[in-house]
Design a protein around this motif. Structure first.
Motif, short mmCIF file in Angstrom:
data_model
loop_
_atom_site.label_atom_id
_atom_site.label_comp_id
_atom_site.label_asym_id
_atom_site.label_seq_id
_atom_site.Cartn_x
_atom_site.Cartn_y
_atom_site.Cartn_z
N ALA A 5 0.83 -1.20 0.00
CA ALA A 5 0.00 0.00 0.00
C ALA A 5 0.87 1.25 0.00
N LEU A 6 1.96 1.23 0.77
CA LEU A 6 2.84 2.39 0.83
C LEU A 6 3.54 2.63 -0.50
N ILE A 7 3.95 1.57 -1.18
CA ILE A 7 4.59 1.70 -2.50
C ILE A 7 3.62 2.33 -3.50
N LYS A 8 2.37 1.89 -3.49
CA LYS A 8 1.36 2.47 -4.37
C LYS A 8 1.21 3.97 -4.10
N TYR A 9 1.13 4.31 -2.82
CA TYR A 9 0.93 5.69 -2.42
C TYR A 9 2.10 6.57 -2.85
N LEU A 10 3.32 6.10 -2.62
CA LEU A 10 4.51 6.86 -2.99
C LEU A 10 4.62 7.02 -4.52
N THR A 11 4.27 5.98 -5.26
CA THR A 11 4.29 6.06 -6.73
C THR A 11 3.31 7.13 -7.22
N ALA A 12 2.13 7.17 -6.61
CA ALA A 12 1.14 8.18 -6.98
C ALA A 12 1.67 9.58 -6.71
N LEU A 13 2.34 9.76 -5.58
CA LEU A 13 2.88 11.08 -5.24
C LEU A 13 3.93 11.53 -6.26
N LEU A 14 4.75 10.60 -6.75
CA LEU A 14 5.75 10.93 -7.76
C LEU A 14 5.07 11.32 -9.08
N LEU A 15 4.00 10.61 -9.44
CA LEU A 15 3.25 10.97 -10.64
C LEU A 15 2.65 12.36 -10.50
N PHE A 16 2.08 12.64 -9.33
CA PHE A 16 1.51 13.97 -9.10
C PHE A 16 2.60 15.04 -9.11
N GLY A 17 3.81 14.67 -8.68
CA GLY A 17 4.91 15.62 -8.72
C GLY A 17 5.29 16.02 -10.12
N LEU A 18 4.94 15.18 -11.10
CA LEU A 18 5.21 15.49 -12.50
C LEU A 18 4.13 16.35 -13.15
N ASN A 19 3.04 16.60 -12.43
CA ASN A 19 1.92 17.35 -13.02
C ASN A 19 2.36 18.71 -13.57
N GLY A 20 3.18 19.42 -12.80
CA GLY A 20 3.62 20.74 -13.25
C GLY A 20 4.47 20.67 -14.51
N ILE A 21 5.30 19.62 -14.62
CA ILE A 21 6.13 19.44 -15.81
C ILE A 21 5.25 19.22 -17.03
N VAL A 22 4.28 18.32 -16.89
CA VAL A 22 3.39 18.02 -18.01
C VAL A 22 2.54 19.23 -18.36
N ALA A 23 1.98 19.89 -17.35
CA ALA A 23 1.11 21.04 -17.59
C ALA A 23 1.84 22.21 -18.24
N SER A 24 3.17 22.29 -18.02
CA SER A 24 3.94 23.39 -18.62
C SER A 24 3.95 23.31 -20.15
N HIS A 25 3.60 22.16 -20.69
CA HIS A 25 3.56 21.98 -22.15
C HIS A 25 2.15 22.19 -22.71
N ILE A 26 1.21 22.58 -21.86
CA ILE A 26 -0.18 22.76 -22.28
C ILE A 26 -0.54 24.24 -22.18
N ALA A 27 -0.68 24.89 -23.30
CA ALA A 27 -0.97 26.32 -23.33
C ALA A 27 -2.48 26.55 -23.25
N MET A 28 -3.02 26.30 -22.06
CA MET A 28 -4.45 26.48 -21.83
C MET A 28 -4.67 27.08 -20.45
N ASN A 29 -5.89 27.57 -20.23
CA ASN A 29 -6.28 28.08 -18.93
C ASN A 29 -6.21 26.97 -17.90
N SER A 30 -5.83 27.30 -16.68
CA SER A 30 -5.64 26.29 -15.64
C SER A 30 -6.92 25.51 -15.35
N TYR A 31 -8.07 26.18 -15.36
CA TYR A 31 -9.33 25.49 -15.10
C TYR A 31 -9.66 24.51 -16.22
N GLU A 32 -9.30 24.87 -17.44
CA GLU A 32 -9.53 23.97 -18.55
C GLU A 32 -8.67 22.72 -18.43
N ILE A 33 -7.45 22.90 -17.96
CA ILE A 33 -6.56 21.76 -17.76
C ILE A 33 -7.12 20.83 -16.69
N VAL A 34 -7.60 21.39 -15.59
CA VAL A 34 -8.19 20.57 -14.53
C VAL A 34 -9.41 19.83 -15.05
#
Length: 286
Positions: A5-34
């Motif tokens: 369970a802890l490994i799953k949780y930590l993996t998810a946190l790392l994926l979420f940590g990449l959100n800003g990197i991925v979103a930086s390549h999307i030229a859209m309004n933040s609400y639209e991205i969400v």
């Protein structure tokens, strides 16, 4: 079981940590991205759930469903408040305010979940807080406004409700829990975007691969890995290890976006890792 369970949780946190990197390549309004990330993610999870012959157990577990629904609303609201805070006061200060959410969980857990605050967990918690302050301490006070501060604070409060409400679901876990959670989050976001922007927006062609990555990997799979183990982990473990997300975001930004880390930020990263290890690994009998 807890280690898995802890490994799953930590993996998810790392994926979420990449959100800003991925979103930086999307030229859209933040609400639209969400809106797009919750839509794609919820479609993916719902499809996988149905293809694996999963069944919704609403009739026999109405209490759990009520908690999951409200947790989904809190998650959608938290993301929207957070992205509004990004625009109003900047990513650093908004992130610092957002990650007061685990602090609220830590403080309230003895009252809500009857979990004991051991000395190592308190020490780890204080080290994590010090680390977060150091990592984000370079943020300028310029441009701060009441609306941004309120949105940042509300994102933390909604984070607290998201985690604590979801943890109340004892029978509905795994794929079913994550699917319902994300679908409700999408509906919450859709209502807001519909009222605010009337669903009229343009999706740049070059942004499509990044949108799909954000929706499928970072949101759909990430949310499954995040929510499925929550009921098996102590709430204080969730709170302390949750700081891996902002820490990984800083590291990924330095490695992938060439954003430089100052000495204080490096020291802060050490505090965060050390604090998380102290709170999770060192056990003290009481």
């Amino acid at each position: 079981m807890k280690n898995k369970a802890l490994i799953k949780y930590l993996t998810a946190l790392l994926l979420f940590g990449l959100n800003g990197i991925v979103a930086s390549h999307i030229a859209m309004n933040s609400y639209e991205i969400v809106f797009l990330r919750t839509f794609i993610g919820s479609v993916l999870l719902a499809s996988l759930f149905l293809l694996t012959k999963g069944r919704f157990h609403l009739r026999n577990n109405r209490r759990d469903y009520i908690f999951i629904i409200f947790s989904g609303i809190a998650m959608g609201a938290s993301w929207m408040f957070l992205y509004e805070a990004y625009q109003q006061i900047g990513v650093s200060i908004a992130s610092l305010l957002y990650y007061c959410g685990p602090v609220i969980i830590m403080i309230m857990s003895p009252l809500i979940f009857k979990e004991k605050l051991t000395v190592p967990k308190i020490a780890g918690f204080l080290a994590v807080i010090a680390g977060i302050i150091l990592v984000n301490g370079q943020a300028s006070a310029e441009g701060l406004n009441i609306r941004g501060l309120v949105c940042g604070g509300m994102s933390a409060l909604m984070y607290f409700f998201m985690v604590t409400l979801n943890k109340q679901s004892k029978e509905i876990t795994g794929m079913e829990n994550a699917t319902v959670q994300l679908m409700i989050s999408f509906l919450t976001t859709a209502i807001f975007v519909g009222i605010k922007e009337h669903f009229v927006f343009h999706i740049p062609t070059e942004a499509i691969p990044w949108i799909l990555m954000l929706g499928i990997l970072n949101t759909g799979i990430g949310c499954y890995l995040y929510f499925s183990p929550l009921s098996k982990l102590p709430v204080q473990t969730v709170a302390i290890c949750g700081y891996l997300e902002p820490l990984s975001a800083v590291i990924f930004a330095a490695l992938l976006l060439n954003e430089k880390m100052t000495l204080l930020q490096v020291i802060g990263a050490v505090f965060i890792i050390g604090g998380a290890m102290t709170g999770e690994l060192i056990k003290v009998s009481t």
